[in-house]
Design an enzyme around this catalytic site. Structure first.
Site, PDB file in Angstrom:
ATOM      1  N   HIS A  52      31.617  40.723  36.438  1.00  0.00           N
ATOM      2  CA  HIS A  52      31.427  39.739  37.501  1.00  0.00           C
ATOM      3  C   HIS A  52      31.020  40.445  38.801  1.00  0.00           C
ATOM      4  CE1 HIS A  52      33.926  36.270  35.541  1.00  0.00           C
ATOM      5  NE2 HIS A  52      32.895  36.653  34.800  1.00  0.00           N
ATOM      6  N   GLU A  54      32.309  40.475  41.741  1.00  0.00           N
ATOM      7  CA  GLU A  54      33.400  41.162  42.456  1.00  0.00           C
ATOM      8  C   GLU A  54      33.625  42.554  41.874  1.00  0.00           C
ATOM      9  OE1 GLU A  54      33.394  38.169  41.134  1.00  0.00           O
ATOM     10  OE2 GLU A  54      34.828  36.796  42.069  1.00  0.00           O
ATOM     11  N   CYS A 104      37.376  34.127  39.914  1.00  0.00           N
ATOM     12  CA  CYS A 104      37.919  33.439  38.738  1.00  0.00           C
ATOM     13  C   CYS A 104      39.368  33.849  38.519  1.00  0.00           C
ATOM     14  CB  CYS A 104      37.083  33.749  37.501  1.00  0.00           C
ATOM     15  SG  CYS A 104      37.186  35.484  36.995  1.00  0.00           S
ATOM     16  N   CYS A 113      39.067  38.169  38.020  1.00  0.00           N
ATOM     17  CA  CYS A 113      38.763  38.844  39.286  1.00  0.00           C
ATOM     18  C   CYS A 113      39.877  38.629  40.299  1.00  0.00           C
ATOM     19  CB  CYS A 113      37.450  38.320  39.858  1.00  0.00           C
ATOM     20  SG  CYS A 113      36.044  38.772  38.848  1.00  0.00           S
TER      21      CYS A 113
END
Lengths: 338, 338
Positions: A52, A54, A104, A113
């Site tokens: 992701h 992040e 998420c 994350c």
């Protein structure tokens, strides 16, 4: 120029747009890690199954200050999480994390994350748009519970436009119309786009649930409509046509594992989650009200030729723009109010 | 995304482009002040007679950390210089200054930027493009003599494109062609551009040494060609036409202090330093080889209509893009090699 939260969030949004649609079925998300005003990382989610935004940004930020860390060689999202949890040593303490979508809170193909951020404890997380996906939401709440300052809504409108395809396909269908043209709007006269732009279109085709195309184009150009430039999957095809008679010997009917539908019912298009319509002005004019996005690939040339149909009159908002090599890509939405 | 010298210089270049041509007869210049990776200021030169980019950026950087300083109320370039020299107190010691053009070494309408930088002593000055104007050059040498680390050439190509109009008008003439169109290239069918885009065109007209226009446009549209939307100066006009007969009662002949030339000799255009040609496809096609820049103002609409002339076939490089309200502005140069 003001250097404020919007400045850093815009960097995150622009980075995410580079991978718009390519993250399907995931949303396009960007993330910027800033330490005392210094941008340490500007990263995005690039493809479903990969890290992701992040995680990419936290990794890049850590490497910016620790360029020889073994983290450099780690690409598995679970292992990046693990490494950062074990080795951060307060590195992110003074950092602000800008992220275009609420981190998420669930473990899917990659770990959560929100959980990672709770462990790394940046001083602040600034979120542009909340997650409306019930399964993944709750991230902001988790951060607050870990005593991390959280704000939501910075550049929310721009983040909504970035998120819009994801919102639509989560609801059941996102349909975009793709057209290649010159600066003065001509679409005839042979090949228009560069190799790079054509490879991009094949990359999109590889992601699609359905590729829709007009019957006349099939009859005239006999396109194969595959994704060979990127060794990708040829999408299922819907030939949008009132006349259902086609020469079944043309290549597009001979792709293994491809379904070909011949229909003039727009509801048949709306059954698929991610749909690209490829066509010219007459199809665009006919389908303008069922299309969510218009993607124009513009070659920086002017040529005499065909550039419209009688009565063409559509107002757009320009949502975003990028380059693919020397060609431009412009994302448009039909204007709904004047 | 890499966060390196190019990243910061690009911020300076993009900021400068916002004022491209509007700084005439000065060059468009941008400047970014960075302290330990934190961008403190992203500024540009905005108009001849006003502060140079470096002064705007040094002022904004100082105010970012000293928001209540009396400097806030000072706008006279000489007084900003004076204030910063007296009050900097080592503020810029750890700063890197990114500037798209070598800081000027001469005192003109404003004091020398090189002298100011020598006093403020940032640790490093990164210059994209050297100054080729003999009168103003020598700035880099002055900085080096003051023990400031200097590097030249970061994003030089992009800085050259930014500087290109200035280089051309210093040599005697810079001519650009302006056209307003829809997304699909149509230029007929009434007014195309927004109010904001029209005001921008009037702002340009106010700066020009000469506005050139085709004879047919004068005969058909009878434009006034003034700068009334910005209460600006109406430029001198050259009507480019083989047929020298015009109805002298139309408004453009009645503007006080305006010279109107009727000529079909392109050399008459090249006598002026800053020239805008306003026209459509046939004039563009005819004059493509004498034009330095093409500026397209694109309204985000599609309409049926006229979009070219027979045989139109030009390849461009897109030099830069911006927005004017919801309209796009695209800066193009004719491609010279393939």
């Amino acid at each position: 120029m003001r250097i404020d939260d919007n400045f850093y969030m815009k960097l995150a949004i622009d980075e995410a747009w580079k991978y718009q649609l390519l993250t399907y079925p995931n949303p396009a998300v960007g993330c910027v890690v800033v330490n005392n005003g210094e941008p340490l990382a500007i990263e995005a989610h690039k493809s479903a199954g990969e890290s992701h935004a992040e995680v990419n940004a936290l990794k890049a930020a850590y490497l910016k200050k620790n360029p020889n860390s073994p983290l450099k060689a780690i690409s598995d999202p679970f292992k990046i999480h693990e490494f950062l949890k074990e080795n951060h040593n307060g590195f992110f303490r003074d950092c602000t994390v800008y992220v275009t979508l609420e981190p998420c809170a669930h473990i899917g193909k990659t770990p959560s994350c929100a959980t990672l951020l709770c462990e790394l404890k940046p001083s602040k997380v600034i979120i542009a748009h909340e997650d409306m996906n019930k399964e993944a939401s709750g991230g902001a709440q988790r951060l607050k519970e870990a005593q991390i300052e959280v704000s939501i809504g910075c550049m929310k409108k721009e983040a909504y436009e970035l998120l819009y395809p994801f919102i639509k396909w989560c609801e059941g269908n996102f349909t975009f119309f793709k057209m290649a043209q010159t600066l003065n709007g001509t679409i005839d006269g042979g090949r228009i786009s560069s190799n790079q732009a054509q490879a991009y279109v094949h990359t999109l085709r590889d992601k699609l649930d359905l590729l829709a195309i007009g019957g006349n184009t099939v009859r005239t150009d006999q396109p194969t409509l595959d994704a060979r430039y990127v060794a990708g999957r040829a999408p299922n095809v819907l030939i949008y046509s009132r006349n259902k008679v086609f020469d079944k010997k043309i290549p597009l009917f001979y792709i293994p594992n491809r379904e070909v539908i011949i229909s003039d019912n727009i509801e048949d298009i709306k059954q698929y989650k991610l749909v690209m319509i490829e066509g010219g002005y007459s199809l665009l004019n006919e389908l303008q009200d069922v299309v969510d996005y218009f993607i124009m690939i513009v070659s920086p040339t002017m040529k005499s030729g065909f550039n419209g149909v009688e009565g063409l009159d559509i107002n757009f908002d320009i949502i975003h723009e990028n380059y693919i090599g020397s060609d431009k890509i412009i994302y448009l939405k039909k204007k709904t109010s004047f």
